[in-house]
Design an enzyme around this catalytic site. Structure first.
Site, short mmCIF file in Angstrom:
data_model
loop_
_atom_site.label_atom_id
_atom_site.label_comp_id
_atom_site.label_asym_id
_atom_site.label_seq_id
_atom_site.Cartn_x
_atom_site.Cartn_y
_atom_site.Cartn_z
CE LYS A 68 -22.76 -17.75 29.95
NZ LYS A 68 -23.48 -16.81 30.83
CG ASP A 105 -25.54 -17.60 33.72
OD1 ASP A 105 -24.68 -17.05 34.48
OD2 ASP A 105 -25.08 -18.11 32.66
#
Length: 285
Positions: A68, A105
């Site tokens: 990420k 997220d």
């Protein structure tokens, strides 16, 4: 005949429930497209991105651990939320071939506690375990909502560096993960109108990973125990929390929430959320 597709990348990725989730929504919407999982290591990431960039059928990908943060410089532009968080979990290939990095997220994490956040509180505190990309999103999301944060990592210096990136004004603390492994007799404030979270934002407790060592004496009365691990859906932390009378939130709640935001980016329409109960039953079968 070519067919649009998206995928999730990471290593390991075989345990990901993203393909089942996205394909569930694609089928409900009768969209002729697919979604799969592709194992990509940190070393393979640049070649993977280069190979996908020219594929006009590729709508993009979700990005899971440990990529990420590594994927940031490979994007042509970053959505402001992803840029501020410093982590990307969704890449979109735009019509001109531009690769845009997003982070869903934070929105996915907040979705199952939205009703709690709408309530007024005298004080909000979150104990967050983990310093990866998902933790960065959670830290930013909760700091924005006036939480005092205790961020625990195996490397406290990394935890402190993440906190140092937040806007000034909050009194946050970085500690070693081992701080929470042994019991405490601290006398927590048990007044009403307090909101306390305990969040496992690490891979610890995931299938194939070492266990998470967290002693529940560190959870103040009335805490919400939230574990973002999805395999297994019912982690040891959640089992222990529920047995002790705490409210719990599992990783599937965040997974479905963040996936819904990513699905809209990939396929140009929001998924049908009326079947979430069926989706959850399928994911836990």
């Amino acid at each position: 005949m070519s067919r649009p597709f998206a995928e999730v990348i990471g290593s390991p990725v075989r345990q990901s429930r993203s393909p089942a989730t996205h394909n569930f929504w694609l089928n409900r919407a009768s969209i002729d497209a697919g979604y799969s999982a592709t194992e990509v290591t940190r070393e393979e990431l640049p070649d993977y991105v280069a190979s996908r960039r020219g594929d006009t059928d590729w709508r993009g990908c979700n990005v899971t651990m440990p990529l990420k943060e590594a994927v940031l410089p490979l994007c042509d532009r970053l959505d402001p939320v992803a840029e501020r968080i410093g982590a990307v979990n969704t890449i979109i290939r735009e019509a001109d071939g531009t690769l845009a990095g997003y982070n869903t997220d934070a929105a996915g994490f907040l979705e199952p506690i939205a009703a709690d956040l709408r309530q007024p509180h005298l004080f909000r505190m979150a104990r967050i375990l983990g310093t990866g990309g998902a933790a960065r999103a959670i830290v930013n999301a909760l700091a924005d909502r006036n939480f005092t944060l205790v961020l625990a990592g195996r490397n406290p210096a990394k935890a402190q560096a993440i906190l140092d990136e937040l806007p000034q004004g909050g009194e946050h603390h970085a500690v070693c993960m081992s701080h929470f492994a042994t019991s405490t007799d601290f006398a927590f404030d048990n007044r009403s109108q307090l909101l306390d979270l305990v969040v496992n934002a690490s891979p610890l407790g995931m299938t194939g990973q070492p266990p998470l060592e967290f002693d529940l004496s560190h959870a103040p009365p009335g805490s919400i125990i939230y574990d973002i691990v999805t395999s297994p859906p019912l982690t040891p932390l959640l089992k222990q929390g529920a047995a002790a009378g705490f409210r719990t939130v599992d990783g599937l709640a965040m997974l479905i929430g963040q996936a819904a935001a990513a699905f809209a980016l990939f396929f140009g329409q929001a998924p049908d959320r009326s079947g979430d109960a069926d989706l959850r039953r399928m994911l836990t079968a």
